[in-house]
Design a protein around this motif. Structure first.
Motif: not given
Length: 427
Positions: A324-339
């Motif tokens: 999930c962090e890779n999705l946010v940091v590497n892919e500019a996503q907003f993940s479906n994981n609040k934490a």
């Protein structure tokens, strides 16, 4: 339809490991999707169990092509050969209810997907049947905001500060006033007549279809009025949201327009020209109305012969913190994981170069409580697309206003004959 499903063993955290693929399960894993976005994430961040071949069936979404191909496959699922069965399929918010409320999908909690504690509630609601049975998960949360040009804001409004600009466009009356300022300065407010469609439609108080009758909500009427006024006043152009003309008017160095609307996936998926020509000249705010745009849900079809892998993929993309962090940091996503999102929001990991270093994740975190998933129907994709397509012809001057609306009614009658359009009112 009733299918015999193979169960799965799970570890103590209710997440079956990928290498626990049971011998009884299939060796070909078929995934249906409408583009390659999730395919890219899957191939980067998911480890396919040994002995499994993943087959992607990609069909374009436009004009219902994807739904038609998927529907045919699901209807043939029971009698399909093992290697041809649909094992996982993707769906969007505009038509997800068609599948969650059918027997073609199954309860994912029974195959090992049980922890939704970090998922945003509307994403779970969207993946659930009317009876509350969860049929899938989304790997992303999609709050959508107003993305504006800093240089244009500084020139016309006297500031490019997000907090100050947000105050200037915090409701539609203020937004309209800024549109007039932009026009006076030689800029369009938006680069597409349909740019503000989602902020309006997401806040509708009623559905497109009520008791079998076509219903035009007051928010849809408000959008029709605004887009008509903006087009006639020269405050927007008649390009569609996916048209090259929109990009030309907004994303290049010599931009003619002020703002766009989009979620995290929009930065990478749609704003390629901006990364090359106007890097750092953008900022993100909520804008005049909280809303979401899109989102991709992974649904579990009944009859898959790979339930262990289905569950593992779903658990990986909502509960594996590293992925999930890779999705946010590497892919500019907003993940479906609040934490994960809150962690990134509190650090420089969320800083976005396109936005001049602004922490996009932090901004999106502030929007999630206002997202509404309500008044959705199985008809939404084609009705939303159909209205915009017919209205665009009016704004371009091809047909009269009355003709455009009549053409939309005709489109509805041809596409969904069961919908009663006899009492529809647009004004």
């Amino acid at each position: 339809m009733v299918f015999a499903l193979v169960g799965c063993s799970s570890s103590g955290d209710a997440t079956p490991a990928a290498d626990d693929q049971t011998a009884e399960e299939g060796t070909v894993f078929n995934i249906y999707a409408w583009n390659e976005e999730f395919k890219g994430f899957f191939e980067k961040y998911y480890t396919v169990p040994d002995g499994i071949t993943v087959n992607w069936v990609i069909v374009p979404n436009a004009d219902g092509q994807y739904q038609a191909a998927l529907d045919e496959a699901l209807m043939n699922q029971e009698n399909a050969a093992a290697d041809d069965k649909v094992d996982l399929f993707l769906a969007e918010a505009d038509y997800i209810l068609k599948y969650t409320n059918s027997d073609y999908t199954q309860d994912v909690t029974k195959i090992g997907v049980t922890d939704f504690s970090n998922a945003y509630s509307y994403t779970v609601e969207a993946a659930s049947s009317d009876a509350g049975v969860v049929k899938g998960v989304s790997f992303q949360c999609c709050p959508s905001g107003m993305v504006y040009r800093r240089s244009v804001a500084a020139e016309v409004l006297g500031t490019d500060d997000p907090a100050a600009v947000q105050e200037m466009v915090s409701d539609w009356d203020k937004f309209d006033a800024v549109a007039e300022q932009m026009k006076a300065a030689g800029y369009y407010m938006t680069p597409s007549f349909a740019e503000t469609y989602r902020p309006f439609s997401n806040n509708a108080s009623s559905a497109w279809v009520v008791d079998g009758k076509l219903n035009v909500d007051s928010q849809i009427k408000a959008w029709l009025a605004q887009s008509e006024k903006y087009a006639q006043n020269g405050e927007t152009i008649t390009a569609g949201v996916w048209d090259a003309e929109k990009n030309e008017a907004s994303m290049y160095a010599d931009a003619q327009s002020f703002c766009l609307f989009g979620p995290a996936w929009y930065f990478n998926f749609c704003m390629g020209p901006a990364w090359e020509s106007s890097l750092g000249d953008w900022a993100l705010i909520e804008g005049p109305a909280a809303h979401f745009w899109g989102g991709t849900w992974l649904l579990a079809p009944a009859g898959t012969d790979n339930p262990t892998m289905v569950a593992d993929i779903m658990n990986t993309f909502i509960n594996d913190a590293t992925v999930c962090e890779n999705l946010v940091v590497n892919e500019a996503q907003f993940s479906n994981n609040k934490a994960v999102n809150e962690k990134v929001a509190a650090t420089d990991l969320g800083n976005n170069d396109l936005l001049g270093g602004q922490n996009a994740t932090a901004v999106f975190c502030g929007m999630t409580d206002n997202i509404k998933f309500q008044n959705q129907t199985i008809y939404d994709q084609l009705l939303n697309e159909g209205l915009q397509a017919q209205w665009q012809q009016y704004l371009k001057g091809t047909v009269t206003r009355e003709e455009a609306l009549n053409n939309f009614i005709k489109y509805v009658n041809e596409t969904y004959p069961a919908i009663d359009t006899s009492s529809v009112v647009f004004d």
